[in-house]
Design a protein around this motif. Structure first.
Motif, mmCIF file in Angstrom:
data_model
loop_
_atom_site.group_PDB
_atom_site.id
_atom_site.type_symbol
_atom_site.label_atom_id
_atom_site.label_comp_id
_atom_site.label_asym_id
_atom_site.label_seq_id
_atom_site.Cartn_x
_atom_site.Cartn_y
_atom_site.Cartn_z
ATOM 1 N N MET A 131 0.949 -1.020 0.269
ATOM 2 C CA MET A 131 0.103 0.490 -0.508
ATOM 3 C C MET A 131 1.595 1.256 0.374
ATOM 4 O O MET A 131 1.788 0.891 0.973
ATOM 5 N N VAL A 132 0.404 1.844 -0.717
ATOM 6 C CA VAL A 132 0.957 3.234 -0.571
ATOM 7 C C VAL A 132 -0.027 4.523 -0.011
ATOM 8 O O VAL A 132 -0.807 4.556 -0.480
ATOM 9 N N ASP A 133 0.635 5.696 0.784
ATOM 10 C CA ASP A 133 -0.086 6.435 1.907
ATOM 11 C C ASP A 133 0.720 7.960 1.062
ATOM 12 O O ASP A 133 1.920 8.269 0.799
ATOM 13 N N ILE A 134 -0.555 9.035 0.257
ATOM 14 C CA ILE A 134 -0.016 10.108 -0.002
ATOM 15 C C ILE A 134 -0.217 11.097 0.092
ATOM 16 O O ILE A 134 -1.554 10.925 1.043
ATOM 17 N N PHE A 135 0.737 11.939 0.848
ATOM 18 C CA PHE A 135 0.659 13.131 2.077
ATOM 19 C C PHE A 135 0.402 14.279 1.112
ATOM 20 O O PHE A 135 1.837 14.411 0.786
ATOM 21 N N VAL A 136 -0.491 15.200 0.915
ATOM 22 C CA VAL A 136 -0.247 16.458 -0.302
ATOM 23 C C VAL A 136 -0.346 17.436 0.906
ATOM 24 O O VAL A 136 -1.522 17.905 1.459
ATOM 25 N N ARG A 137 0.280 18.498 1.132
ATOM 26 C CA ARG A 137 -0.181 19.517 1.872
ATOM 27 C C ARG A 137 -1.126 20.933 1.132
ATOM 28 O O ARG A 137 0.649 21.560 0.220
ATOM 29 N N TYR A 138 -1.899 21.145 0.775
ATOM 30 C CA TYR A 138 -2.111 22.246 -0.042
ATOM 31 C C TYR A 138 -3.278 22.915 0.530
ATOM 32 O O TYR A 138 -4.315 23.279 1.406
ATOM 33 N N ASN A 139 -2.542 24.437 1.483
ATOM 34 C CA ASN A 139 -3.924 25.171 2.454
ATOM 35 C C ASN A 139 -4.041 26.000 1.211
ATOM 36 O O ASN A 139 -4.448 26.151 0.306
#
Length: 80
Positions: free
Chosen positions: A61-69
């Motif tokens: 499994m792959v978890d992708i975390f994206v920070r986009y305020n």
């Protein structure tokens, strides 16, 4: 309409390898025994296969975390 009569010598030639093998299994008294033996081996295999209530398996499994305020979850999922 009636089908034309084909001589027996041509019937054997027109069956081919697969047809001859199928004909042998259809007319063989060992075919039901072979079917029962395969069924028995399958049942034994199912009975002997180990089972656990909660198996410890590793699922890739792959978890992708994206920070986009300021962006919504839908916008981020479209960009990812």
């Amino acid at each position: 309409m009636t089908e034309p009569q084909i001589p027996d010598s041509q019937k054997k030639k027109s069956l081919g390898i697969a047809g001859s093998l199928a004909k042998a299994f259809i007319h063989s008294p060992l075919s039901p025994m072979l079917l029962i033996a395969c069924f028995a081996v399958g049942i034994i295999g199912v009975a002997m296969t180990p089972r656990q209530e909660d198996p410890q398996i590793s699922v890739p499994m792959v978890d992708i975390f994206v920070r986009y305020n300021g962006a919504s979850a839908q916008q981020v999922s479209k960009l990812a």
